[in-house]
Design an enzyme around this catalytic site. Sequence first.
Site, PDB file in Angstrom:
ATOM      1  N   HIS A 145       5.714   2.041  13.149  1.00  0.00           N
ATOM      2  CA  HIS A 145       6.383   3.214  12.588  1.00  0.00           C
ATOM      3  C   HIS A 145       5.381   4.305  12.714  1.00  0.00           C
ATOM      4  O   HIS A 145       4.209   4.141  12.298  1.00  0.00           O
ATOM      5  CB  HIS A 145       6.834   2.881  11.215  1.00  0.00           C
ATOM      6  CG  HIS A 145       7.676   3.995  10.615  1.00  0.00           C
ATOM      7  ND1 HIS A 145       7.359   5.384   9.995  1.00  0.00           N
ATOM      8  CD2 HIS A 145       9.102   3.964  10.663  1.00  0.00           C
ATOM      9  CE1 HIS A 145       8.334   5.998  10.106  1.00  0.00           C
ATOM     10  NE2 HIS A 145       9.451   5.340  10.158  1.00  0.00           N
ATOM     11  N   LEU A 148       0.740  -1.340  -0.047  1.00  0.00           N
ATOM     12  CA  LEU A 148       0.102  -0.082  -0.128  1.00  0.00           C
ATOM     13  C   LEU A 148       1.023   1.186   0.075  1.00  0.00           C
ATOM     14  O   LEU A 148       1.652   1.249   1.043  1.00  0.00           O
ATOM     15  CB  LEU A 148      -0.942  -0.039   1.365  1.00  0.00           C
ATOM     16  CG  LEU A 148      -1.863   1.293   1.175  1.00  0.00           C
ATOM     17  CD1 LEU A 148      -2.888   0.995   0.414  1.00  0.00           C
ATOM     18  CD2 LEU A 148      -2.764   1.226   2.906  1.00  0.00           C
TER      19      LEU A 148
END
Length: 339
Positions: A230, A126
Amino acid sequence: MLIIRPIRGSDYEALYKVAVESGHGFTSLPVNEELLRSKIARAEASFSKQVEKPFDEGYLMVLEDLKTNQVVGTCGIEAAVGMEDAFYHYRLGTEVYHSKQISVRNEVETLTLCHDYTGAAELCTLFLNKEYRRGYNGRMLSRSRFLFLAQHEQRFGSTVIAEMRGVSDEKGDSPFYEWLQDHFLGIDFVEADYLSGLGKKAFMAEMMPRSPIHVCLLPKKAQKVIGEVHRNTKPALKLLQAEGFKFRNYVDIFDGGPTVECALNDIRAVNQSRLLTVTIGKMPHADHQYIVANTLLADYRATAAKIVVSQEHDNVTLSPQLAEALMVEQGQQIRVLEL
């Protein structure tokens, strides 16, 4: 109009640009011409293949701006991971140490190398260009895959997973990986991640610790990031959690990022999507935006549009322009999901 479609050979330059822009930690798209061309060829073969049981197919799609004819994003689904190459994870577990003699009981977290997700479908690859990260574009790109899963369920594993990018700095260094590098692998995180993306995974079985690892013996900074995402990945995780995906104590072997999972039939968007019959004409005013997708495979198309969807009726009116972009005709069906 932005349209999602299967990738094709002519998209190579655009895919290479995505691989460069996505940076470290985006394992599924290494900056390697041979591998990227192979991924495109594999996707083209997968979209045209007759499938009775999911195996090693990969469905890579791109987001195209029809106004400029530029590819501005990607998304993908792996049909069944680990069928050709080993698919590794660490499983977080607990070992209990208890002594009556000294009246001490300790529970210690462990990391065990495993292949538990073999055969699961995977949401992957993605990416959306920075210029297009506005409005519903990112949500549409990500959630469009659920309409594809709903329409072609038989082509995918019954469990769907997504590996979330773990914590790393601007240079691509991972605090979780440092101890692996120092004591076992001897190569840096970027190189290990790159080799993994190329499918060259033999070094994992040869060099990774084979016995369960006691988490308490790892450096504090490594312990701290186990199961953490993250900062740029937090929105993607939140979206998947809203669809019913949960963390089941599996983490990435390199950066310690969490893997989330959901049974395909329990994904909220899969269940909430609807099949409607198309009427082509003047579209009435609509307040609600939907992802709309055709029911095709090799000619799959999806986009976002404001349409009127009735709870009482199973038909929907599309403009000639929208119907053409979706490659649907009068009387055919589309699958819709409210954004």
